[in-house]
Write an enzyme that holds these catalytic residues in place. Sequence first.
Site, PDB file in Angstrom:
ATOM      1  N   PHE A  56      21.537 -85.152  16.967  1.00 35.03           N
ATOM      2  CA  PHE A  56      21.991 -84.577  15.708  1.00 35.03           C
ATOM      3  C   PHE A  56      23.303 -85.257  15.317  1.00 35.03           C
ATOM      4  O   PHE A  56      24.396 -84.696  15.517  1.00 35.03           O
ATOM      5  CB  PHE A  56      22.188 -83.060  15.850  1.00 35.03           C
ATOM      6  CG  PHE A  56      20.926 -82.296  16.138  1.00 35.03           C
ATOM      7  CD1 PHE A  56      20.091 -81.885  15.105  1.00 35.03           C
ATOM      8  CD2 PHE A  56      20.569 -81.986  17.444  1.00 35.03           C
ATOM      9  CE1 PHE A  56      18.931 -81.178  15.362  1.00 35.03           C
ATOM     10  CE2 PHE A  56      19.410 -81.286  17.709  1.00 35.03           C
ATOM     11  CZ  PHE A  56      18.580 -80.874  16.669  1.00 35.03           C
ATOM     12  N   PHE A  95      26.350 -83.793  18.156  1.00 33.48           N
ATOM     13  CA  PHE A  95      25.888 -83.497  19.516  1.00 33.48           C
ATOM     14  C   PHE A  95      24.429 -83.900  19.660  1.00 33.48           C
ATOM     15  O   PHE A  95      23.729 -84.191  18.669  1.00 33.48           O
ATOM     16  CB  PHE A  95      26.067 -82.018  19.855  1.00 33.48           C
ATOM     17  CG  PHE A  95      25.059 -81.103  19.207  1.00 33.48           C
ATOM     18  CD1 PHE A  95      23.882 -80.755  19.874  1.00 33.48           C
ATOM     19  CD2 PHE A  95      25.276 -80.583  17.945  1.00 33.48           C
ATOM     20  CE1 PHE A  95      22.949 -79.922  19.277  1.00 33.48           C
ATOM     21  CE2 PHE A  95      24.351 -79.748  17.343  1.00 33.48           C
ATOM     22  CZ  PHE A  95      23.179 -79.409  18.008  1.00 33.48           C
ATOM     23  N   GLU A 134      20.862 -82.608  21.856  1.00 32.98           N
ATOM     24  CA  GLU A 134      20.248 -81.562  22.682  1.00 32.98           C
ATOM     25  C   GLU A 134      19.341 -82.206  23.723  1.00 32.98           C
ATOM     26  O   GLU A 134      18.467 -83.017  23.388  1.00 32.98           O
ATOM     27  CB  GLU A 134      19.415 -80.614  21.820  1.00 32.98           C
ATOM     28  CG  GLU A 134      18.699 -79.551  22.636  1.00 32.98           C
ATOM     29  CD  GLU A 134      17.642 -78.816  21.841  1.00 32.98           C
ATOM     30  OE1 GLU A 134      17.119 -77.821  22.366  1.00 32.98           O
ATOM     31  OE2 GLU A 134      17.331 -79.230  20.706  1.00 32.98           O
ATOM     32  N   ILE A 135      19.577 -81.884  24.996  1.00 35.47           N
ATOM     33  CA  ILE A 135      18.704 -82.333  26.072  1.00 35.47           C
ATOM     34  C   ILE A 135      17.624 -81.277  26.265  1.00 35.47           C
ATOM     35  O   ILE A 135      17.927 -80.110  26.547  1.00 35.47           O
ATOM     36  CB  ILE A 135      19.500 -82.559  27.368  1.00 35.47           C
ATOM     37  CG1 ILE A 135      20.488 -83.715  27.164  1.00 35.47           C
ATOM     38  CG2 ILE A 135      18.564 -82.858  28.531  1.00 35.47           C
ATOM     39  CD1 ILE A 135      21.364 -83.987  28.355  1.00 35.47           C
ATOM     40  N   VAL A 136      16.365 -81.705  26.110  1.00 40.35           N
ATOM     41  CA  VAL A 136      15.244 -80.766  26.132  1.00 40.35           C
ATOM     42  C   VAL A 136      14.610 -80.702  27.519  1.00 40.35           C
ATOM     43  O   VAL A 136      14.477 -79.627  28.112  1.00 40.35           O
ATOM     44  CB  VAL A 136      14.197 -81.158  25.076  1.00 40.35           C
ATOM     45  CG1 VAL A 136      13.087 -80.110  25.019  1.00 40.35           C
ATOM     46  CG2 VAL A 136      14.843 -81.302  23.708  1.00 40.35           C
ATOM     47  N   CYS A 164      14.358 -82.700  31.490  1.00 42.23           N
ATOM     48  CA  CYS A 164      14.939 -83.669  32.438  1.00 42.23           C
ATOM     49  C   CYS A 164      14.220 -83.494  33.763  1.00 42.23           C
ATOM     50  O   CYS A 164      14.258 -82.419  34.357  1.00 42.23           O
ATOM     51  CB  CYS A 164      16.433 -83.445  32.597  1.00 42.23           C
ATOM     52  SG  CYS A 164      17.220 -84.557  33.781  1.00 42.23           S
ATOM     53  N   LEU A 170      24.358 -80.824  24.729  1.00 41.14           N
ATOM     54  CA  LEU A 170      24.080 -79.399  24.900  1.00 41.14           C
ATOM     55  C   LEU A 170      22.702 -79.252  25.486  1.00 41.14           C
ATOM     56  O   LEU A 170      21.784 -80.025  25.146  1.00 41.14           O
ATOM     57  CB  LEU A 170      24.161 -78.656  23.552  1.00 41.14           C
ATOM     58  CG  LEU A 170      25.542 -78.521  22.894  1.00 41.14           C
ATOM     59  CD1 LEU A 170      25.406 -77.821  21.549  1.00 41.14           C
ATOM     60  CD2 LEU A 170      26.509 -77.768  23.789  1.00 41.14           C
ATOM     61  N   TYR A 196      17.336 -73.158  38.289  1.00 45.29           N
ATOM     62  CA  TYR A 196      17.147 -74.249  39.238  1.00 45.29           C
ATOM     63  C   TYR A 196      17.852 -75.543  38.802  1.00 45.29           C
ATOM     64  O   TYR A 196      18.030 -76.442  39.615  1.00 45.29           O
ATOM     65  CB  TYR A 196      15.651 -74.530  39.416  1.00 45.29           C
ATOM     66  CG  TYR A 196      14.862 -73.323  39.873  1.00 45.29           C
ATOM     67  CD1 TYR A 196      14.956 -72.863  41.185  1.00 45.29           C
ATOM     68  CD2 TYR A 196      14.041 -72.633  38.987  1.00 45.29           C
ATOM     69  CE1 TYR A 196      14.235 -71.742  41.613  1.00 45.29           C
ATOM     70  CE2 TYR A 196      13.321 -71.516  39.401  1.00 45.29           C
ATOM     71  CZ  TYR A 196      13.424 -71.074  40.711  1.00 45.29           C
ATOM     72  OH  TYR A 196      12.715 -69.969  41.116  1.00 45.29           O
ATOM     73  N   ILE A 206      19.777 -76.008  17.799  1.00 44.00           N
ATOM     74  CA  ILE A 206      19.308 -76.120  19.169  1.00 44.00           C
ATOM     75  C   ILE A 206      18.302 -75.013  19.462  1.00 44.00           C
ATOM     76  O   ILE A 206      18.408 -73.887  18.957  1.00 44.00           O
ATOM     77  CB  ILE A 206      20.503 -76.053  20.151  1.00 44.00           C
ATOM     78  CG1 ILE A 206      20.053 -76.386  21.568  1.00 44.00           C
ATOM     79  CG2 ILE A 206      21.191 -74.708  20.083  1.00 44.00           C
ATOM     80  CD1 ILE A 206      21.213 -76.544  22.536  1.00 44.00           C
ATOM     81  N   TYR A 218      16.313 -70.682  24.727  1.00 43.39           N
ATOM     82  CA  TYR A 218      15.351 -70.353  25.771  1.00 43.39           C
ATOM     83  C   TYR A 218      15.791 -69.068  26.463  1.00 43.39           C
ATOM     84  O   TYR A 218      16.943 -68.930  26.875  1.00 43.39           O
ATOM     85  CB  TYR A 218      15.241 -71.487  26.802  1.00 43.39           C
ATOM     86  CG  TYR A 218      14.703 -72.777  26.232  1.00 43.39           C
ATOM     87  CD1 TYR A 218      13.340 -73.021  26.186  1.00 43.39           C
ATOM     88  CD2 TYR A 218      15.570 -73.737  25.722  1.00 43.39           C
ATOM     89  CE1 TYR A 218      12.844 -74.211  25.659  1.00 43.39           C
ATOM     90  CE2 TYR A 218      15.085 -74.923  25.193  1.00 43.39           C
ATOM     91  CZ  TYR A 218      13.721 -75.153  25.163  1.00 43.39           C
ATOM     92  OH  TYR A 218      13.237 -76.330  24.641  1.00 43.39           O
TER      93      TYR A 218
END
Length: 792
Positions: A527, A532, A534-536, A538, A570, A576, A601, A604
């Site tokens: 964005f 920033f 957004e890491i969705v 990994c 973000l 975990y 964003i 969740y």
Amino acid sequence: FFLVYALSRTIPPPTPPCSPAIGAAGLVPAAPGAGGTEGSGAARGSARIAVKKAQLRSSPRPKKLEKLGVYSSCKAEGACKCNGWKSQNPPPTPPQTEQQSNAVNLQEPCRSCSHTLGDHVTHLENVSEEEMNRLLGIVLDVEYLYTCIHKEEDADTKQVYFSLFKLLRKSILQMGKPMLEAQESPPFEKPSIEQGVNNFVQYKFSHLPSKERQTIMELAKMFLNQINYWQLETPSQRRQRVPNDDAAGYKVNYTRWLCYCNVPQFCDSLPRYETTQIFGRTLLRSVFTVMRKQLLEQARQEKDKLPPEKRTLILTHFPKFLSMLEEEVYSHNSPIWSQDFLAGAAGGQIPIHTGDTPLYYSTSPVSVDPSTCGSVSPARKAASVLEPNPAGEKRKPSEPLPHEENKRPRVVGDIPMDLINEVMATITDPAAIPETSLLSAHSARDEAARLEERRGVIEFHVIGNSLNQKPNKRILMWLVGLQNVFSHQLPRMPKEYITRLVFDPKHKTLSLIKDGRVIGGICFRMFPSQGFTEIVFCAVTSNEQVKGYGTHLMNHLKEYHIKHEILNFLTYADEYAIGYFKKQGFSKDIKVPKSKYVGYIKDYEGATLMGCELNPSIPYTEFSVIIKKQKEIIKKLIERKQAQIRKVYPGLSCFKDGVRQIPIESIPGIRMLFFFSVGKELKDPDQLYSTLKTILQHVKSHQNAWPFMEPVKKTEAPGYYQVIRFPMDLKTMSERLKSRYYTTRKLFMADMQRIFTNCREYNPPESEYYKCANLLEKFFYTKIKEAGLIEK
């Protein structure tokens, strides 16, 4: 004939022209040698040639014809091939009186072809006096070059002078103007040295008041003047001094300089150019280091001969000017060498950079087209970058940008850069850096992955789906592989959701490829307008975990975003993943304003929002290597400091002479460790700061403070940092004071005392610096006592 550029070694002619005057340049000319300026002997040699030309041009016309006939071909009938008249009775050496030599007989036969002198000069009968004088000037230049050829023993040097000799000889025969034949004509590089230095003055000093800026302009003119009369070292001399340098490139520039700048100073028949106007950064780089060293050494040696108004300018301001210019000369990304510099400067105020250079960090942004479909790895394989490629294949690495040449503010500390570089030279071999207990598991977590990447075992590519471009089979296969990895490693996430985001054109994925297959990746959405990403997702496949791939993946992603000027991540991490993200620099303290990411964003349930702020100065993929080197440097410095602290001083002998008592601080070595002065310690930090600031200003304004105003340059004082391991100066103290480093008076007094102790340790007692240290020390303690910091 052709004036070739290929020569092995040439030397300046025996009597080049005059050097810059002391009054104009402010410097006494250095002795010639392997780089330097010619002295008064050169001026006399040039003057002698000018006098001879004037005498010959004032001679009677028959005498001029005789002189030109020697270099004129025979015009008699029968196609005579004689190319110059030779007297039957050549004058003895030295020639006799001018009365005898002025008797010219145009009917005298030539010793070679038997035709008369008149047959050799028939083409000059109707030539104007002005043209004849021009040809006579070329004649004397030819004779001078002929002398140079015979005095020179080096074959290559003779070849160059002989080429110039033939060029001038041909000009006389054809009655033309001598023109050097070459593939390129001046200028040879843009911007020129002169333009680059002018750009440097504007770039660094345009903010100064007019009077101070005028001083800088004087320094710039002085420097350019020195270059114009500088004698370059020969290619063979340079090969001995810098064996790994670009010898062929220097040889070309050296030959150009010899033919266009040096020889024309005394052979004025050849066109002459100023060195600073036809050469650019390449030549300046090849001479700057040697030139700077000789100029400063020369200034120190001749300081007593300098006019009083020039002394401060030369001894104080000129070294600083050269140091700042040196950074721009050897920096790969300096703007002063851009041909668009002036155009860019016209739009507003030119930024002024005053910071020093760090060891490792690079800050220059790299423009990368954020194509939605392609492959880009921000990996620094030996500082290389893989650019976007529609085929999804890696391209050749771009040229590395040395980290040490990127300008960054230097953190004021106790360790000078010269000392760090000296220590670094002892540990440049990676095998020489032992594994120590200082290295944590975190600092070396990605080391195995980094080594695999350098060997080509693994690759990193940023890929994405596109609705506007023709599908690429390899990229589509990688996207399918990423969907499989995310689905297996994130079982609680719906497969349909994973598939939709991985193939969404607005999302990209940094993929980890090993043996042609995907083993991990990070899916993200940028964005740019909100600042920033957004890491969705990994994940790394199960059988490839615990190898540092996850850390290396994140480091690549950080560098990719730094290049795209997005400095915040973000992500919503489940229970975990929180540990992993913490190790990568994420925290629950979100730096991005809530208004920037709310509504953008994805939220969740049961996950924790975490953020990471990137530092654009850090090359993340090499971060653990940097930490390892820095810790090894600190270890070496600690060892050196411990060795110096153990220094043993001789015993006191003054008591044998009847002395009953001495001040404790006069004992050698005591002041380096402690201060036994009794006085009041100011409790209020602001009051302490104000008092110390006043004292420091008084000290800096003292007439004997000039040697201690700035750090000692390694090139100005050879071996200084071998003798003085912990240098100090008034500029560093000012920076420390500004940063509130001096929390007690003892810290302040210790640094000040170190200045005086270092000066007396390095310089002999009879030196001017030693005397300045004693006088300034006395003044300093007077001010300390007046402030009540020690008892009177």
